[in-house]
Design a protein around this motif. Structure first.
Motif: not given
Ligand code: OAA
Ligand code: MG
Length: 233
Positions: A16-29, A180-188
């Motif tokens: 759910x966190x990866x889906x909410x963050x979206x493709x661009x954010x996951x790819x960057x993170x 990656x979920x942790x990195x996504x949180x940081x980026x968000x």
């Protein structure tokens, strides 16, 4: 992506966190890795989703492997369909989609064409495709199921997490999901902070030091090699 078989399945919360963050954010993170770097058409724009890959590698122009993979499909998975040389042949349509829906698919990714697209758009899961084309697939070649494939320059293993939205599609190796979920949180969090500053009127050109660097460069007189500074040229 890396070997999927040793990694624990991703939690629903991580997906759910990866889906909410979206493709661009996951790819960057994820360090700008994992992008399935080609044009995708989502049949239901605005949808964001993520799930583990369930893969069918079809024979060229043939969808027998799609029929074969269907009994493996589990709730929340992303069905990934491809072939050796992707072309606009319909590997997937309403009847196969009905089976995928009954299995609880989260999404279907077709590195080929789909048909019956108006029917597909009405289903509960999203479909992302390279093309929409009525041209029918043969059903004669065995193909392979539950195997790694390469799509848009990225190797995808069964169980790797596929993230899909209007920007396209990216993959995260199953073993890298938690990190990656942790990195996504940081980026968000970082982007939230920046968004507040830009909304308040600050400019990235100043905040990133670009203006200062440009002004410094502009202020320095240009000296051509060998010329004496100050001497007429
Ligand atoms: O039958 C096919 O090959 C694809 C299709 O149109 C469907 O699944 O409805
Ligand atoms: Mg059909």
């Amino acid at each position: 992506m890396s070997a999927a078989s040793t990694a624990a399945p991703p939690t629903d919360a991580a997906l759910a966190e990866l889906a909410d963050a979206g493709v661009a954010t996951v790819y960057e993170a994820y360090g700008r890795r994992g992008l399935l770097d080609t044009d995708w058409t989502p049949l239901t724009p605005g949808r964001r989703t993520a799930g583990p890959a369930r893969i069918a590698f079809c024979g060229q122009g043939d969808n027998r492997a799609v029929h074969e993979v269907m009994p493996y499909l589990r709730p929340g998975e992303v069905l990934v369909l491809t072939m050796p040389d992707p072309e606009p042949v319909a590997l997937f349509g309403d009847l196969l989609a009905t089976q995928a829906a009954a299995c609880g698919a989260a999404a279907v990714l077709v590195n080929a064409a789909v048909r019956d697209s108006a029917d597909l758009a009405r289903l509960d899961f999203g479909t992302w495709t390279r093309w929409r084309r009525a041209r029918g697939a043969t059903k004669s070649e065995r193909g392979s199921v539950n195997v790694p494939v390469e799509i848009g320059g990225t190797r995808v293993e069964p169980g790797d997490v596929i993230v899909l939205d209007d920007d396209g599609v990216t993959a995260v190796a199953a073993a890298d999901v938690a990190e990656t979920v942790r990195a996504v949180r940081g980026r968000v969090a970082k982007e939230d902070g920046l968004r507040r500053r830009w909304a308040a009127g600050e400019f990235s050109y100043d905040a990133y030091g670009m203006r200062e660097a440009d002004e410094r460069e502009t202020a320095q007189p240009e000296v051509s090699p060998g010329a004496t500074p100050g001497a007429p040229s």
